[in-house]
Design an enzyme around this catalytic site. Structure first.
Site, PDB file in Angstrom:
ATOM      1  N   SER A 233       0.864  -1.177   0.000  1.00 21.61           N
ATOM      2  CA  SER A 233       0.000   0.000   0.000  1.00 21.61           C
ATOM      3  C   SER A 233       0.900   1.226   0.000  1.00 21.61           C
ATOM      4  CB  SER A 233      -0.879  -0.005   1.258  1.00 21.61           C
ATOM      5  OG  SER A 233      -1.499   1.246   1.480  1.00 21.61           O
TER       6      SER A 233
ATOM      7  N   TYR B  92      -1.912  -1.037  10.638  1.00 17.45           N
ATOM      8  CA  TYR B  92      -1.993  -1.205   9.189  1.00 17.45           C
ATOM      9  C   TYR B  92      -0.718  -0.724   8.505  1.00 17.45           C
ATOM     10  CZ  TYR B  92      -3.872  -0.937   4.429  1.00 17.45           C
ATOM     11  OH  TYR B  92      -4.077  -1.101   3.083  1.00 17.45           O
TER      12      TYR B  92
END
Length: 252
Positions: free
Chosen positions: A143, A156
């Site tokens: 990401s 995350y």
């Protein structure tokens, strides 16, 4: 001839969003595709979409935090189609927004187990098969949160940085053994995961759009195009990279 005619592609997290778009793209390019997904309903929906488009696909229920599930997934892939040539390790989960001291150990463990250990387990058994069968290509989903920080999302962000570390290390370990490994680093993409993140709040969506210089959110097929390219012979000299596909987010 399509780029993946006669090839077998495995996609984890293939029941929706980026995983579904990528599975469809592989199938349209001629690959036989196996969908690994926790939700049987979502996974079989992807299989149905592929078959409706004239492609070949099958489903194997998979929890990527369980190594026996990954072993079963690869066995299912080989038994169904005779091999495994490319793998897209895409299964993942986000975290609730909270500052670092307010994040819980349960949340941290859940995110790391799925996003990091799940990728590690997947690569572990994919690489074992590929080493014994002449090589292959692996792409992991990181990401832009693997490239920069995002306040309020420590678990995350940590997990997606870790995915890049796993990707680069494994890529170097097997570069001379005909196994290429890379990662994609998407920006905000219009997926069910993003909808869950925004809670359907339009102001949050508009804020996310404003962070991307291109002025919009990404589409799942735009990530799928990059993944399929990375798995093709056209990307034969690309190794150990985390490629940002983010509408300019990280260029600022």
């Amino acid at each position: 001839m399509s780029r993946f005619e006669g090839k077998v592609a495995l996609v984890t997290g293939g029941g929706s969003g980026i995983g579904r778009a990528t599975a469809l793209k592989f199938a349209l390019e001629g690959a036989s595709v196996v969908i690994g997904n926790r939700s049987e309903k979502a996974g079989r929906e992807t299989v149905d979409l592929i078959e409706q488009a004239g492609g070949k696909a099958s489903f194997c229920r998979t929890d990527v935090t369980k190594p026996e599930n990954i072993r079963d997934l690869i066995k299912h892939t080989v038994d169904s189609y005779g091999g495994l040539h490319v793998a897209f390790n895409n299964a993942g989960v986000d975290d609730p927004q909270a500052m670092t001291p307010e994040q819980t150990a349960d949340t941290f463990d859940l995110v790391m187990n799925i996003n990091v250990k799940g990728v590690w387990y997947s690569m572990k058994y994919e690489i074992e098969h590929m080493l014994a069968n002449g090589g292959g290509v692996i792409v992991n989903t990181s990401s832009i949160a693997g490239l920069i920080g995002f306040p309020g999302h420590a678990p995350y962000v940590a997990s997606k940085h870790a995915v890049l570390g796993l990707t680069k290390t494994a890529a170097l370990e097997y570069a001379k053994q005909r196994i290429r490994i890379n990662a994609v680093c998407p920006g905000a993409i219009e997926t069910p995961l993003l909808e869950n993140f925004t809670g359907g709040d339009n102001s949050t969506r508009q804020y996310l759009e404003s962070l991307h210089p291109i002025g919009r959110l990404g589409k799942p097929h735009e990530i799928a195009d990059a993944v399929v390219w990375l798995c093709s012979d056209e990307a034969a000299f690309v190794l150990g990279q985390g490629i940002a596909i983010d509408g300019g987010f990280t260029a600022i």
